[in-house]
Design an enzyme around this catalytic site. Structure first.
Site, PDB file in Angstrom:
ATOM      1  N   SER A 129      46.955  53.519  41.935  1.00 59.12           N
ATOM      2  CA  SER A 129      45.679  54.214  42.052  1.00 59.12           C
ATOM      3  C   SER A 129      45.740  55.585  41.404  1.00 59.12           C
ATOM      4  O   SER A 129      46.774  56.237  41.414  1.00 59.12           O
ATOM      5  CB  SER A 129      45.283  54.377  43.513  1.00 59.12           C
ATOM      6  N   LYS A 183      46.257  48.345  48.314  1.00 52.36           N
ATOM      7  CA  LYS A 183      45.451  48.961  47.243  1.00 52.36           C
ATOM      8  C   LYS A 183      43.978  48.558  47.395  1.00 52.36           C
ATOM      9  O   LYS A 183      43.071  49.367  47.190  1.00 52.36           O
ATOM     10  CB  LYS A 183      45.990  48.537  45.867  1.00 52.36           C
ATOM     11  N   HIS A 186      42.529  50.542  50.178  1.00 49.51           N
ATOM     12  CA  HIS A 186      42.349  51.901  49.641  1.00 49.51           C
ATOM     13  C   HIS A 186      41.019  51.989  48.887  1.00 49.51           C
ATOM     14  O   HIS A 186      40.223  52.909  49.088  1.00 49.51           O
ATOM     15  CB  HIS A 186      43.517  52.257  48.709  1.00 49.51           C
ATOM     16  N   ASN A 187      40.770  51.023  48.017  1.00 49.96           N
ATOM     17  CA  ASN A 187      39.525  51.043  47.241  1.00 49.96           C
ATOM     18  C   ASN A 187      38.302  50.870  48.145  1.00 49.96           C
ATOM     19  O   ASN A 187      37.263  51.479  47.914  1.00 49.96           O
ATOM     20  CB  ASN A 187      39.531  49.938  46.180  1.00 49.96           C
ATOM     21  N   GLU A 190      37.649  54.040  49.704  1.00 49.24           N
ATOM     22  CA  GLU A 190      37.058  54.902  48.653  1.00 49.24           C
ATOM     23  C   GLU A 190      35.537  54.651  48.577  1.00 49.24           C
ATOM     24  O   GLU A 190      34.753  55.592  48.464  1.00 49.24           O
ATOM     25  CB  GLU A 190      37.755  54.557  47.339  1.00 49.24           C
TER      26      GLU A 190
HETATM   27  N1  LIG Z   1      41.146  51.875  34.593  1.00 47.71           N
HETATM   28  C1  LIG Z   1      41.552  52.262  35.800  1.00 47.71           C
HETATM   29  O1  LIG Z   1      41.202  53.348  36.285  1.00 47.71           O
HETATM   30  C2  LIG Z   1      42.456  51.396  36.605  1.00 47.71           C
HETATM   31  C3  LIG Z   1      43.033  51.895  37.754  1.00 47.71           C
HETATM   32  C4  LIG Z   1      43.931  51.101  38.443  1.00 47.71           C
HETATM   33  C5  LIG Z   1      44.216  49.838  37.993  1.00 47.71           C
HETATM   34  N2  LIG Z   1      43.630  49.362  36.865  1.00 47.71           N
HETATM   35  C6  LIG Z   1      43.987  48.021  36.422  1.00 47.71           C
HETATM   36  O2  LIG Z   1      44.963  48.143  35.394  1.00 47.71           O
HETATM   37  C7  LIG Z   1      44.849  47.050  34.475  1.00 47.71           C
HETATM   38  C8  LIG Z   1      44.707  47.604  33.066  1.00 47.71           C
HETATM   39  O3  LIG Z   1      43.536  48.399  33.021  1.00 47.71           O
HETATM   40  P1  LIG Z   1      43.030  49.064  31.645  1.00 47.71           P
HETATM   41  O4  LIG Z   1      41.732  49.746  31.987  1.00 47.71           O
HETATM   42  O5  LIG Z   1      44.124  49.849  31.058  1.00 47.71           O
HETATM   43  O6  LIG Z   1      42.837  47.817  30.677  1.00 47.71           O
HETATM   44  P2  LIG Z   1      41.719  46.640  30.663  1.00 47.71           P
HETATM   45  O7  LIG Z   1      40.563  47.120  29.876  1.00 47.71           O
HETATM   46  O8  LIG Z   1      41.473  46.141  32.028  1.00 47.71           O
HETATM   47  O9  LIG Z   1      42.475  45.502  29.834  1.00 47.71           O
HETATM   48  C9  LIG Z   1      42.778  45.655  28.466  1.00 47.71           C
HETATM   49  C10 LIG Z   1      44.211  45.259  28.195  1.00 47.71           C
HETATM   50  O10 LIG Z   1      44.460  43.911  28.603  1.00 47.71           O
HETATM   51  C11 LIG Z   1      44.966  43.184  27.490  1.00 47.71           C
HETATM   52  N3  LIG Z   1      44.596  41.776  27.629  1.00 47.71           N
HETATM   53  C12 LIG Z   1      43.395  41.281  28.026  1.00 47.71           C
HETATM   54  N4  LIG Z   1      43.450  39.944  28.064  1.00 47.71           N
HETATM   55  C13 LIG Z   1      44.705  39.570  27.679  1.00 47.71           C
HETATM   56  C14 LIG Z   1      45.362  38.328  27.511  1.00 47.71           C
HETATM   57  N5  LIG Z   1      44.737  37.167  27.750  1.00 47.71           N
HETATM   58  N6  LIG Z   1      46.645  38.345  27.102  1.00 47.71           N
HETATM   59  C15 LIG Z   1      47.277  39.502  26.859  1.00 47.71           C
HETATM   60  N7  LIG Z   1      46.703  40.717  27.005  1.00 47.71           N
HETATM   61  C16 LIG Z   1      45.427  40.748  27.402  1.00 47.71           C
HETATM   62  C17 LIG Z   1      44.360  43.870  26.288  1.00 47.71           C
HETATM   63  O11 LIG Z   1      45.047  43.549  25.123  1.00 47.71           O
HETATM   64  P3  LIG Z   1      44.327  43.723  23.669  1.00 47.71           P
HETATM   65  O12 LIG Z   1      44.541  45.178  23.286  1.00 47.71           O
HETATM   66  O13 LIG Z   1      45.063  42.803  22.798  1.00 47.71           O
HETATM   67  O14 LIG Z   1      42.884  43.377  23.837  1.00 47.71           O
HETATM   68  C18 LIG Z   1      44.528  45.319  26.713  1.00 47.71           C
HETATM   69  O15 LIG Z   1      45.850  45.759  26.561  1.00 47.71           O
HETATM   70  C19 LIG Z   1      43.645  46.244  34.955  1.00 47.71           C
HETATM   71  O16 LIG Z   1      44.084  45.178  35.759  1.00 47.71           O
HETATM   72  C20 LIG Z   1      42.872  47.216  35.796  1.00 47.71           C
HETATM   73  O17 LIG Z   1      42.084  46.576  36.773  1.00 47.71           O
HETATM   74  C21 LIG Z   1      42.780  50.128  36.155  1.00 47.71           C
END
Ligand SMILES: NC(=O)c1ccc[n+]([C@@H]2O[C@H](COP(=O)([O-])OP(=O)(O)OC[C@H]3O[C@@H](n4cnc5c(N)ncnc54)[C@H](OP(=O)(O)O)[C@@H]3O)[C@@H](O)[C@H]2O)c1
Length: 474
Positions: A129, A183, A186-187, A190
């Site tokens: 988080s 987690k 937590h959300n 939130e």
């Molecule tokens: N954003 C936040 O504040 C936050 C906070 C906590 C947790 N999270 C979690 O952290 C994770 C990553 O979040 P994010 O915002 O950085 O990214 P995201 O937008 O959720 O995902 C994009 C990423 O996933 C990859 N991807 C998608 N489908 C795929 C597949 N089939 N095979 C391999 N790679 C794939 C993409 O690769 P390409 O570049 O090749 O498209 C890219 O690296 C998510 O699960 C999200 O829920 C996010």
């Protein structure tokens, strides 16, 4: 070639920042992304921050890791995660660790953990988080999984996590899906924190005719007292913001429909399964759902309200502050009840006080308040409800008159405060010596012979409602 200490695959916002955080702490980080461009960009832009070992494909990524291998997946939650886990698992060897740092549902994590355990691999569902800022500078980290995997991963995760008073915001939460469950709650909390803040803002604006900028000052003031928290702090920032294009308050140019991306809904669904009333989180989730139905809102816009406004004076500000604090205690008490219930159901042995500790920094609900929750569980680890902790009980008692005035005012002027109202109803429900559930049991026995228990003797009973109305043991 030197092997990497740990790897990150999935280098969008979260993965990239987590990889940089690891590198800045001196770990050699293997990096991989489905689209190689992102990997190259990371190394080009931030290569100077530490040691990155880039790979174009997953096989090379796995080969670049020290044994036992530690790989963190930060890809889009859902089918993408399953695909990456499958590919990694095929390339790994018994004893290796796959960490899922995405927002997975805890049931998926339980399923994945069981499947990988069969193959001798450790699967560590880990809640992270703090958004992109936290991932880079120190998030709150909630890892599940086996004790062995914690031994190999714990020191690294604690190292890169946020610290409060020198204490890392990361502990081993419990086996299998425990990290993702915590987690999720937590959300959910939130959601309810934000709903209560939004109700405070709305009520004060409608009742007092205060401007967003004036209310920013109110929240800034509140942040110096018992409500001191990240969300109260940023509320003042958002309310102070002026739209550059129109000169209007920022909040007045934003479409008033809130998204609910899933974790709030998951929390409520799980609470229903566990039979735990998380009314604060549920009301917050439903309030977002209500906001997201513009066609119904337009159709209802001509319905009549009480025709009252401008009630209450300056004292309402202090009343709302107290109502917010009291409702927040209730919302957290409910969230902690849900974790306690899940711990019993899934055999996780969660340390609830430790959960309060790891949320004190890095994450969105970070607040001084969490120290008080920690203290409550330190004083009594078997506390049946946080409301019974002497400190919280005293705070609720001190705030209850203000709380009732706030709900009354809101009802009188027609401002919806489902968070405040449901929290107060929960408080009143829990403290009652007799609840009308007795009547419900009577009705159920009348129409469905569902039986009931008596207050004065053991056993179940049924009354012959359609006959002579005598009572019989069931
Ligand atoms: N954003 C936040 O504040 C936050 C906070 C906590 C947790 N999270 C979690 O952290 C994770 C990553 O979040 P994010 O915002 O950085 O990214 P995201 O937008 O959720 O995902 C994009 C990423 O996933 C990859 N991807 C998608 N489908 C795929 C597949 N089939 N095979 C391999 N790679 C794939 C993409 O690769 P390409 O570049 O090749 O498209 C890219 O690296 C998510 O699960 C999200 O829920 C996010």
């Amino acid at each position: 070639m030197d092997l990497a200490d740990i790897g990150v695959t999935g280098l969008a916002t979260m993965g990239r920042n987590l990889a940089r955080n690891l590198a800045r702490h001196g770990y050699a980080v293997a990096v991989h992304n489905r689209t190689y461009g992102r990997t190259q960009q990371l190394v080009k832009e931030f290569g100077g921050e530490g040691t990155f070992v880039p790979s174009e494909d997953l096989a090379a990524f796995v080969a670049s890791l020290k044994r036992p291998r530690r790989a963190i997946i930060m890809v889009k939650a859902g089918a993408g995660t399953d695909a990456v886990i499958d590919q990694l698992a095929d390339l790994m060897e018994p004893g290796d660790m796959i960490v899922d740092g995405g927002n997975a549902h805890f049931d998926d994590t339980r399923r994945r953990e069981a499947a990988l355990r069969e193959r001798g691999l450790h699967f560590v569902g880990t809640g992270i988080s703090g958004g992109e800022e936290g991932a880079l500078n120190g998030p709150s980290i909630m890892p599940g999984g086996s004790k062995e995997s914690w031994e190999a991963l714990g020191p690294i995760l604690q190292d890169i996590s946020a610290k409060v008073d020198g204490v890392p915001c990361c502990v081993h939460v419990g086996p299998d899906g425990a990290g993702h469950f915590v987690k999720m709650v937590h959300n959910g909390i939130e959601y309810s924190d934000m709903q209560l803040i939004a109700e405070s803002y709305d009520l004060l604006r409608q009742a007092l005719g205060a401007t967003p900028a004036e209310l920013a000052s109110v929240f800034r003031e509140w942040n110096r007292g018992e409500l001191d928290s990240y969300l109260i702090e940023i509320t003042a920032e958002v309310l102070d913001q002026v739209d550059a294009e129109t000169g209007k308050p920022f909040v007045d140019v934003v479409v008033d429909q809130a998204e609910q991306k899933g974790t709030g809904r998951w929390t409520v669904q799980s609470a229903l399964d566990l039979g735990v009333p998380v009314t604060g989180i549920a009301e917050a989730t439903f309030a977002r759902a209500l906001s997201g139905h513009p066609e119904q809102r337009a159709a209802a816009a001509s319905l009549q309200g009480p025709g009252l406004s401008g009630v209450g004076g300056r004292e309402l500000v202090e009343d709302v502050r107290q109502a917010l604090y009291a409702s927040k205690i209730v919302a957290y008490a409910q969230g902690f009840d849900q974790m306690a219930a899940a711990s019993r159901e899934y055999g996780w042995d969660l340390d609830l006080g430790a959960m309060a500790t790891i949320w004190r920094g890095g994450c969105i609900i970070r607040a001084k308040f969490l120290d008080r929750i920690r203290a409550a569980y330190d004083a009594n680890p078997a506390l049946p409800t946080l409301l019974a902790d002497p400190t919280f009980a005293a705070a609720l008692d001190a705030g209850q008159e203000a709380w009732r005035r706030v709900v009354t005012t809101a009802v009188q002027i027609g401002v919806p405060t489902p968070g405040f109202s449901s929290a107060l109803a929960y408080y009143d429900g829990l403290r009652r010596d007799r609840l009308p559930a007795a009547l419900i049991q009577g009705l159920r026995d009348y129409f469905g012979a569902h039986t009931y228990r008596r207050v004065d003797k053991e056993g179940s009973f049924h009354t012959d409602w359609s006959g002579d109305r005598t009572e019989h043991p069931a």
